[in-house]
Design a protein around this motif. Structure first.
Motif, PDB file in Angstrom:
ATOM      1  N   ASP A  83      62.736  53.808  22.841  1.00  0.00           N
ATOM      2  CA  ASP A  83      63.641  54.944  23.026  1.00  0.00           C
ATOM      3  C   ASP A  83      64.061  55.572  21.710  1.00  0.00           C
ATOM      4  O   ASP A  83      64.138  56.795  21.598  1.00  0.00           O
ATOM      5  N   ALA A 124      71.997  58.796  24.712  1.00  0.00           N
ATOM      6  CA  ALA A 124      70.852  59.551  24.209  1.00  0.00           C
ATOM      7  C   ALA A 124      71.107  60.041  22.791  1.00  0.00           C
ATOM      8  O   ALA A 124      70.199  60.039  21.952  1.00  0.00           O
ATOM      9  N   TYR A 133      65.205  53.728  28.994  1.00  0.00           N
ATOM     10  CA  TYR A 133      66.475  54.396  28.707  1.00  0.00           C
ATOM     11  C   TYR A 133      67.663  53.482  28.999  1.00  0.00           C
ATOM     12  O   TYR A 133      68.576  53.353  28.191  1.00  0.00           O
ATOM     13  N   TRP A 134      67.670  52.855  30.163  1.00  0.00           N
ATOM     14  CA  TRP A 134      68.767  51.952  30.502  1.00  0.00           C
ATOM     15  C   TRP A 134      68.400  50.488  30.312  1.00  0.00           C
ATOM     16  O   TRP A 134      69.277  49.646  30.089  1.00  0.00           O
ATOM     17  N   TYR A 174      70.447  57.150  20.505  1.00  0.00           N
ATOM     18  CA  TYR A 174      69.002  56.972  20.339  1.00  0.00           C
ATOM     19  C   TYR A 174      68.435  58.000  19.359  1.00  0.00           C
ATOM     20  O   TYR A 174      67.619  57.678  18.501  1.00  0.00           O
ATOM     21  N   TYR A 195      63.240  64.112  31.010  1.00  0.00           N
ATOM     22  CA  TYR A 195      62.992  62.897  31.789  1.00  0.00           C
ATOM     23  C   TYR A 195      62.545  63.188  33.216  1.00  0.00           C
ATOM     24  O   TYR A 195      61.746  62.451  33.775  1.00  0.00           O
ATOM     25  N   SER A 214      75.521  63.181  26.587  1.00  0.00           N
ATOM     26  CA  SER A 214      75.062  61.811  26.721  1.00  0.00           C
ATOM     27  C   SER A 214      75.204  61.030  25.413  1.00  0.00           C
ATOM     28  O   SER A 214      74.371  61.158  24.523  1.00  0.00           O
ATOM     29  N   LEU A 274      62.655  59.376  21.609  1.00  0.00           N
ATOM     30  CA  LEU A 274      63.688  60.408  21.701  1.00  0.00           C
ATOM     31  C   LEU A 274      63.990  61.040  20.347  1.00  0.00           C
ATOM     32  O   LEU A 274      64.270  62.236  20.265  1.00  0.00           O
ATOM     33  N   ARG A 316      61.443  56.309  30.997  1.00  0.00           N
ATOM     34  CA  ARG A 316      62.520  56.318  31.998  1.00  0.00           C
ATOM     35  C   ARG A 316      63.117  54.924  32.167  1.00  0.00           C
ATOM     36  O   ARG A 316      64.323  54.757  32.273  1.00  0.00           O
TER      37      ARG A 316
END
Length: 137
Positions: A20, A45, A108-109, A48, A93, A42, A24, A105
């Protein structure tokens, strides 16, 4: 030998975090609208992007790898991001296709969650008990 779950979750967590950071960071370098929306909406994000761009500034090779990851994951959506810069991160995304986009995807988490899970598993792991055999008598 005991199976150490904290090692497995830690390795995957760090892998996803690095993915990420690089993907990103390079995508935001290519399209500044992504960084603008991340800054507004965010915090994850934005973290990142900022850390990824700092890492890319440190090493030219790392920058090349980051741009390759970003191209593999998000190249199909860059025209849609240019068309609607106000929802750039969402479009990045949502419309991305391919295996690298699926990893992006997931990562990300999964990156932060697996890293926290690894820390939790490390703290509650079984430890060998050492007893005092002799008190010196």
């Amino acid at each position: 030998m005991r199976f150490r779950w904290y090692v497995v979750t830690g390795v995957f967590g760090v892998f996803f975090l690095l993915f990420d950071l690089l993907a990103l960071g390079a995508a935001a370098e290519t399209q500044p609208a992504i960084a603008a929306q991340a800054r507004a909406e965010s915090p994850l994000a934005e973290t990142y992007i900022v850390v990824g761009q700092q890492a890319m500034a440190y090493s030219h090779t790392l920058s090349d790898v980051a741009h390759a990851l970003s191209t593999a994951a998000f190249d199909s959506t860059m025209t849609a991001v240019e068309a609607q810069p106000s929802i750039a991160l969402d479009t990045l995304y949502a419309a991305a296709t391919g295996k690298a986009a699926a990893v992006a995807r997931l990562a990300y988490w999964a990156g932060p969650l697996l890293t926290l899970l690894a820390l939790l598993l490390f703290t509650v792991r079984e430890r060998r008990v050492k007893l005092i055999a002799n008190s010196g008598r």
